[in-house]
Design a protein around this motif. Structure first.
Motif, mmCIF file in Angstrom:
data_model
loop_
_atom_site.group_PDB
_atom_site.id
_atom_site.type_symbol
_atom_site.label_atom_id
_atom_site.label_comp_id
_atom_site.label_asym_id
_atom_site.label_seq_id
_atom_site.Cartn_x
_atom_site.Cartn_y
_atom_site.Cartn_z
ATOM 1 N N ASN A 57 0.819 -1.212 0.000
ATOM 2 C CA ASN A 57 0.000 0.000 0.000
ATOM 3 C C ASN A 57 0.851 1.259 0.000
ATOM 4 O O ASN A 57 0.442 2.276 -0.541
ATOM 5 C CB ASN A 57 -0.933 0.010 1.215
ATOM 6 C CG ASN A 57 -2.078 -0.957 1.063
ATOM 7 O OD1 ASN A 57 -2.394 -1.377 -0.044
ATOM 8 N ND2 ASN A 57 -2.685 -1.321 2.168
ATOM 9 N N GLY A 58 2.035 1.209 0.575
ATOM 10 C CA GLY A 58 2.861 2.404 0.669
ATOM 11 C C GLY A 58 3.800 2.610 -0.500
ATOM 12 O O GLY A 58 4.155 3.738 -0.825
ATOM 13 N N THR A 59 4.210 1.551 -1.168
ATOM 14 C CA THR A 59 5.247 1.682 -2.190
ATOM 15 C C THR A 59 4.791 1.199 -3.560
ATOM 16 O O THR A 59 4.859 1.935 -4.553
ATOM 17 C CB THR A 59 6.491 0.861 -1.773
ATOM 18 O OG1 THR A 59 6.886 1.271 -0.476
ATOM 19 C CG2 THR A 59 7.628 1.080 -2.726
ATOM 20 N N VAL A 60 4.329 -0.018 -3.638
ATOM 21 C CA VAL A 60 4.090 -0.655 -4.932
ATOM 22 C C VAL A 60 2.843 -0.091 -5.612
ATOM 23 O O VAL A 60 2.892 0.288 -6.793
ATOM 24 C CB VAL A 60 3.971 -2.188 -4.750
ATOM 25 C CG1 VAL A 60 3.624 -2.865 -6.058
ATOM 26 C CG2 VAL A 60 5.267 -2.748 -4.183
ATOM 27 N N ILE A 61 1.747 -0.034 -4.922
ATOM 28 C CA ILE A 61 0.495 0.400 -5.547
ATOM 29 C C ILE A 61 0.559 1.860 -6.014
ATOM 30 O O ILE A 61 0.106 2.161 -7.128
ATOM 31 C CB ILE A 61 -0.702 0.129 -4.608
ATOM 32 C CG1 ILE A 61 -0.884 -1.382 -4.481
ATOM 33 C CG2 ILE A 61 -1.974 0.781 -5.122
ATOM 34 C CD1 ILE A 61 -1.978 -1.806 -3.546
ATOM 35 N N PRO A 62 1.123 2.802 -5.241
ATOM 36 C CA PRO A 62 1.231 4.167 -5.775
ATOM 37 C C PRO A 62 2.099 4.262 -7.034
ATOM 38 O O PRO A 62 1.777 5.015 -7.959
ATOM 39 C CB PRO A 62 1.845 4.957 -4.625
ATOM 40 C CG PRO A 62 1.451 4.219 -3.404
ATOM 41 C CD PRO A 62 1.456 2.787 -3.814
ATOM 42 N N LYS A 63 3.176 3.459 -7.101
ATOM 43 C CA LYS A 63 4.026 3.485 -8.300
ATOM 44 C C LYS A 63 3.271 2.917 -9.494
ATOM 45 O O LYS A 63 3.373 3.438 -10.614
ATOM 46 C CB LYS A 63 5.304 2.695 -8.058
ATOM 47 C CG LYS A 63 6.291 3.414 -7.171
ATOM 48 C CD LYS A 63 7.585 2.645 -7.061
ATOM 49 C CE LYS A 63 8.553 3.374 -6.160
ATOM 50 N NZ LYS A 63 9.813 2.661 -6.002
ATOM 51 N N ILE A 64 2.525 1.856 -9.311
ATOM 52 C CA ILE A 64 1.754 1.277 -10.404
ATOM 53 C C ILE A 64 0.673 2.255 -10.860
ATOM 54 O O ILE A 64 0.450 2.451 -12.063
ATOM 55 C CB ILE A 64 1.128 -0.072 -9.968
ATOM 56 C CG1 ILE A 64 2.219 -1.110 -9.768
ATOM 57 C CG2 ILE A 64 0.107 -0.561 -10.988
ATOM 58 C CD1 ILE A 64 1.720 -2.418 -9.183
#
Length: 73
Positions: A57-64
């Motif tokens: 939730n903090g790293t991967v999803i915002p980048k995607i």
């Protein structure tokens, strides 16, 4: 009256004997250790799941989400 007194005394003596035998029993030791292992595994699994959720939730999803927005805008 003596019959009732003897009956109650025998019941109490049997109860004390059964309680002593139950408390001094060592057969349930493995079940307790297995239960502790299961509880530890559940707690560690929950911690791992919480850590992975926080990472995604903090790293991967915002980048995607940002990459998808860059592609379509």
């Amino acid at each position: 009256m003596k019959k009732i007194t003897n009956y109650i005394h025998n019941k109490a003596a049997r109860f004390v004997y059964r309680a002593h035998a139950t408390l001094s029993n060592q057969r349930g030791d493995f079940y307790i250790s297995d239960a502790v292992k299961i509880i530890i595994a559940v707690v560690l699994g929950a911690l791992l799941l919480a850590a992975l959720t926080a990472i995604f939730n903090g790293t991967v999803i915002p980048k995607i989400t940002q990459a998808i927005n860059d592609l379509f805008s």
